[in-house]
Scaffold this motif. Structure first.
Motif, short mmCIF file in Angstrom:
data_model
loop_
_atom_site.label_atom_id
_atom_site.label_comp_id
_atom_site.label_asym_id
_atom_site.label_seq_id
_atom_site.Cartn_x
_atom_site.Cartn_y
_atom_site.Cartn_z
N LEU A 1 0.85 -1.19 0.00
CA LEU A 1 0.00 0.00 0.00
C LEU A 1 0.88 1.24 0.00
O LEU A 1 1.83 1.33 0.79
CB LEU A 1 -0.90 -0.01 1.24
CG LEU A 1 -1.81 1.21 1.43
CD1 LEU A 1 -2.82 1.31 0.30
CD2 LEU A 1 -2.52 1.12 2.78
N ARG B 1 0.13 -1.38 6.93
CA ARG B 1 -1.31 -1.55 7.16
C ARG B 1 -1.64 -1.77 8.63
O ARG B 1 -2.71 -1.38 9.10
CB ARG B 1 -1.83 -2.73 6.34
CG ARG B 1 -1.93 -2.47 4.85
CD ARG B 1 -2.44 -3.73 4.16
NE ARG B 1 -2.60 -3.56 2.74
CZ ARG B 1 -3.70 -3.13 2.13
NH1 ARG B 1 -4.74 -2.80 2.86
NH2 ARG B 1 -3.76 -3.03 0.82
N ARG C 1 -17.71 3.96 4.86
CA ARG C 1 -18.32 2.98 3.96
C ARG C 1 -19.41 2.16 4.62
O ARG C 1 -20.21 1.52 3.94
CB ARG C 1 -17.25 2.06 3.38
CG ARG C 1 -16.55 1.17 4.37
CD ARG C 1 -15.49 0.36 3.65
NE ARG C 1 -14.68 -0.42 4.56
CZ ARG C 1 -13.45 -0.82 4.29
NH1 ARG C 1 -12.89 -0.49 3.15
NH2 ARG C 1 -12.77 -1.54 5.16
N ASP D 1 -7.52 5.40 5.09
CA ASP D 1 -6.80 4.36 4.36
C ASP D 1 -7.83 3.40 3.76
O ASP D 1 -9.01 3.43 4.13
CB ASP D 1 -5.83 3.64 5.28
CG ASP D 1 -6.54 2.72 6.26
OD1 ASP D 1 -6.21 1.53 6.31
OD2 ASP D 1 -7.46 3.19 6.97
N PRO D 2 -7.44 2.55 2.80
CA PRO D 2 -8.43 1.67 2.15
C PRO D 2 -9.20 0.76 3.09
O PRO D 2 -10.35 0.40 2.81
CB PRO D 2 -7.58 0.86 1.15
CG PRO D 2 -6.42 1.75 0.85
CD PRO D 2 -6.12 2.45 2.14
N ASP D 3 -8.60 0.37 4.20
CA ASP D 3 -9.27 -0.50 5.17
C ASP D 3 -10.13 0.29 6.15
O ASP D 3 -10.83 -0.30 6.98
CB ASP D 3 -8.25 -1.33 5.96
CG ASP D 3 -7.44 -2.25 5.06
OD1 ASP D 3 -8.00 -2.77 4.08
OD2 ASP D 3 -6.23 -2.42 5.34
N GLN D 4 -10.04 1.61 6.10
CA GLN D 4 -10.73 2.51 7.03
C GLN D 4 -10.44 2.17 8.49
O GLN D 4 -11.29 2.29 9.36
CB GLN D 4 -12.24 2.56 6.75
CG GLN D 4 -12.55 3.17 5.39
CD GLN D 4 -13.93 3.76 5.26
OE1 GLN D 4 -14.77 3.64 6.16
NE2 GLN D 4 -14.18 4.41 4.14
N ARG D 5 -9.18 1.82 8.72
CA ARG D 5 -8.70 1.63 10.09
C ARG D 5 -8.05 2.90 10.62
O ARG D 5 -7.96 3.11 11.83
CB ARG D 5 -7.69 0.49 10.14
CG ARG D 5 -8.27 -0.87 9.76
CD ARG D 5 -7.20 -1.94 9.81
NE ARG D 5 -6.64 -2.07 11.15
CZ ARG D 5 -5.53 -2.74 11.43
NH1 ARG D 5 -4.85 -3.34 10.46
NH2 ARG D 5 -5.08 -2.83 12.66
#
Length: 356
Positions: A8, A34, A264, A310-314
């Motif tokens: 990432l 990540r 999301r 971030d893409p994982d929404q963490r």
């Protein structure tokens, strides 16, 4: 053979010119851990003026930029293993100060809004990812708002595509309207479909959409408010449901709204406040779609122009334009934000996008 996930990377645009008090140096690339959310610098790409907003294509192989106070868009090739970028080509946007860009549903066109000259351009994307010339500009017109300095033109500020891929929405800071456009792919031009009027002097700046329901949320820059709209997915029309302050009721200083995201899960709306220097978290009523404030967290840096998950929404990362920093927060299961030690020193950050 063991399957290894692609790394990432984060791409950070910046302001570079004295007119913007810019201390940035172009586009910086970071590898992202990540698990911890940490950024590790892997590339600086210089020689660019105010690469202030970025976008990455669907398969993560091309990066695109527009340039504040300039007149062009650039395309870059992304090397997937290292995340490094290399120049592909550039094209004029047909206007001054392009401030945002977004792909259409097919990924074959890039829509750009020219803030300084009240126009929208559609740049076709070639098979190799390079940008082709726009054919015809769309001129944006309307009645200007009451603020003599900040509403001197239509000030088209944002041009995202809705969740269904049918309409581009353009908040017009200068005219207190949000305009929906559809893409006429044959003529390669955006055509107005509907417009919604905001309060005089509100200055709609950015918009985001509920992931499942026909709802849109707008951050209004000048009066620091947040408006919920019902969306007609057939016509593109927006109907206002609620307007609330984006800052706490006890705050009496000067602040302007900047960025907005809907998570999301469709449970929370996030906004940034420049002056109050905070991220506000607002819960979405599951039945009505209206908002209730849940939390404000300090951004630990001035002028939070932009933020992104971030893409994982963490994690949520804030770009403090005048704080010369990116600050990270951990996102809880309920959507609330908690502080971390994530601090990245970077000059005048203006935009963060992630690529796999």
């Amino acid at each position: 053979m063991k399957n290894i996930a692609r790394p990432l990377f984060a791409y950070v645009g910046s302001y570079t010119t004295p007119e913007r008090r810019g201390q940035g140096n172009g586009i910086n690339v970071y590898r992202v851990d990540r698990a911890s959310g940490a950024f590790t610098h892997v590339q600086h790409y210089g020689g660019l003026e105010n690469p202030s907003f970025l976008a990455i294509n669907g398969n993560g192989t091309r990066l695109y930029s527009v340039h504040g106070d300039r007149t062009e868009a650039n395309s870059f090739v992304i090397e997937p293993r290292t995340g490094h970028i290399a120049p592909l080509n550039r094209q004029p946007t047909g206007g001054y100060n392009p401030v945002h860009l977004a792909f259409d549903a097919t990924g074959r066109y890039l829509a750009v809004c020219n803030y300084g000259t009240d126009s929208l351009a559609v740049l076709p994307i070639a098979d190799d990812g390079s940008l082709l010339p726009y054919r015809t500009l769309t001129t944006v017109t309307g009645t200007l708002g009451p603020h003599r300095v900040q509403q001197h033109c239509m000030c088209v500020h944002h041009i995202p595509l809705d969740r269904q891929g049918r309409f581009f929405y353009v908040p017009c800071k200068g005219s207190d309207v949000v305009i929906a456009y559809r893409l006429d792919a044959r003529r390669k031009i955006l055509v107005e479909a509907a417009r919604a009027t905001a309060r005089p002097g509100a200055a709609p700046r950015h918009i985001d959409f509920h992931p499942r329901k026909a709802l849109a949320y707008v951050i209004n820059e000048l009066d620091s408010t947040l408006t919920t709209y019902r969306q007609d997915r057939d016509s593109g029309a927006l109907t206002p449901l609620q307007t609330i302050p984006s800052t706490p009721s006890e705050f009496t200083g000067y602040s302007t709204g900047a960025e907005i995201w809907v998570d999301r899960a469709g449970r929370n709306v996030y906004v940034s406040n420049r002056g109050h220097d905070s991220i506000g978290v607002f819960g979405i009523d599951p039945a009505k779609g209206t908002l209730t404030p849940r939390q404000w967290v300090p951004t630990h840096g001035s002028t939070p122009r932009f933020f992104a998950f971030d893409p994982d929404q963490r994690f949520l990362y804030v770009a403090n334009q005048d704080g010369q920093s990116i600050v990270g927060y951990r996102v809880g299961r309920d959507g609330r934000l908690s502080p971390t030690r994530l601090r990245i020193k970077v000059g005048s950050p203006a935009c963060i996008v992630f690529g796999l």
